[in-house]
Design a protein around this motif. Structure first.
Motif, PDB file in Angstrom:
ATOM      1  N   SER A 286       0.809  -1.160   0.087  1.00 17.99           N
ATOM      2  CA  SER A 286       0.051  -0.119  -0.062  1.00 17.99           C
ATOM      3  C   SER A 286       0.879   1.329  -0.037  1.00 17.99           C
ATOM      4  N   CYS A 320      -2.797  -0.892  -3.496  1.00 14.11           N
ATOM      5  CA  CYS A 320      -3.092   0.201  -4.327  1.00 14.11           C
ATOM      6  C   CYS A 320      -2.407   1.576  -3.744  1.00 14.11           C
ATOM      7  N   GLU A 330      -7.339   7.071  -6.657  1.00 12.82           N
ATOM      8  CA  GLU A 330      -6.599   5.630  -6.423  1.00 12.82           C
ATOM      9  C   GLU A 330      -6.526   4.548  -7.392  1.00 12.82           C
ATOM     10  N   THR A 332      -6.273   0.677  -7.605  1.00 14.02           N
ATOM     11  CA  THR A 332      -6.244  -0.761  -6.800  1.00 14.02           C
ATOM     12  C   THR A 332      -5.531  -1.723  -7.689  1.00 14.02           C
TER      13      THR A 332
END
Length: 338
Positions: A286, A320, A330, A332
């Protein structure tokens, strides 16, 4: 000798005191003086050995008489055999021309009313010496007395310790100290870029299930994979645990698509299974992204914003990246695969 026998007992005692006792006293004090001189010589030898063991030697320069003294250790610094006398010309001959000129100039500038009586010399064989001196006045004559110290290995050790202070012990990547220092430098130079805060998803489960050795091996593999993924102009740091920070350099402050391409590539690469010696591991990552100078112009502000964006990426499903202050932007893991 008849007169001696005829002396009364008290007279013989006086004669003994006048003739024999002085010789006894002379012999006693002579032995005591010899003992004191021997002890002083032993103390000087022990002090000399201690100084030599610490890479130190004593030197003295009398400018009016142009007399030079070196302790035995100093001769060793220059690769010479210790001898009773040494001249300034012999000292200068031990040095390269530019170093000899620097020493000659330094000695000329060193006066009892001058400050900065310290000089560092580089020897032709590669060693380094630090000279320090203090002026002393003895019988109305000034002399410069000080130490010469071999700092060759000290410099090497200092550089090694300095590197250790800015490198992560496990991965060899720059650590938090290096990150903060380099971020300050980039901010001073107004260099546009993107700060990426990266956290590994699923690392704790691998560490708990397979042990710390496998966890360390996985971190090393992640560091290596990141190093091969990033561009030459980018920089990667390990903060500790499973947290990494990446600096993505931008040609212009608005060139964020380049940062998004690199961030997407990092997520895909780290999402590929890791084949370690003992086991195969699969994790994700992340990422939180903060722009300089658009989102912040201070290292601490950028780091905090990127950290918050990273946690937003985790809440968004992991795997993401999220821009600081713009959680709607964002990508993913499923989007990255298309």
């Amino acid at each position: 000798m008849e007169w001696i026998r005829s002396l009364p007992l008290w007279g013989a005692g006086i004669l003994f005191m006048l003739l024999v006792l002085p010789w006894c006293l002379v012999w006693h004090y002579r032995q005591a003086w010899r003992g004191a001189r021997q002890r002083r010589r032993w103390q000087e030898e022990r002090a000399s050995l201690a100084l030599a063991g610490a890479g130190l030697g004593v030197w003295e320069w009398r400018p009016e008489a142009r007399q030079l003294y070196w302790s035995p250790a100093v001769f060793g610094f220059y690769g010479l055999e210790a001898r009773a006398e040494v001249t300034l010309e012999q000292w200068l001959a031990c040095l390269a021309p530019e170093q000899a000129a620097a020493l000659n100039h330094w000695l000329g500038q060193c006066r009892p009313d001058a400050s900065g009586t310290e000089l560092t010399l580089t020897l032709p064989r590669g060693g380094r010496l630090r000279l320090t001196g203090t002026w002393l006045n003895e019988h109305r004559q000034w002399r410069l007395v000080g130490m010469q110290q071999d700092i060759t290995h000290a410099d090497t050790e200092l550089r090694r310790m300095s590197r250790q202070a800015y490198l992560d012990r496990l991965t060899g990547l720059p650590n938090r100290n290096a990150l903060l220092g380099e971020l300050e430098q980039r901010c001073r130079e107004s260099q546009p870029g993107v700060l990426v805060f990266l956290d590994l998803d699923g690392f704790k489960a691998v560490n708990d299930r397979h042990g710390h050795e496998v966890g360390d091996a996985l971190l090393l593999a992640v560091a290596e994979r990141l190093s091969h993924t990033l561009r030459l102009c980018d920089r990667i740091y390990r903060l500790g645990g499973d947290e990494f920070v990446i600096w993505l350099q931008l040609d212009t402050p608005d060139d964020i698509r380049a940062a998004e391409r690199v961030a997407g590539l990092v997520i895909r690469r780290l999402g590929t299974p890791f084949q370690l010696t003992q086991v195969q591991c699969r994790i994700s990552s992340s990422l939180g992204l903060a722009r300089y100078p658009a989102d912040g112009d201070q290292p601490g502000v950028l780091l905090n914003l990127a950290d918050q964006a990273m946690y937003q990426a985790k809440r968004s499903g992991k795997g993401c990246f999220v821009w600081a202050g713009e959680s709607v932007r964002e990508i993913t893991a499923s989007h990255l695969g298309t």
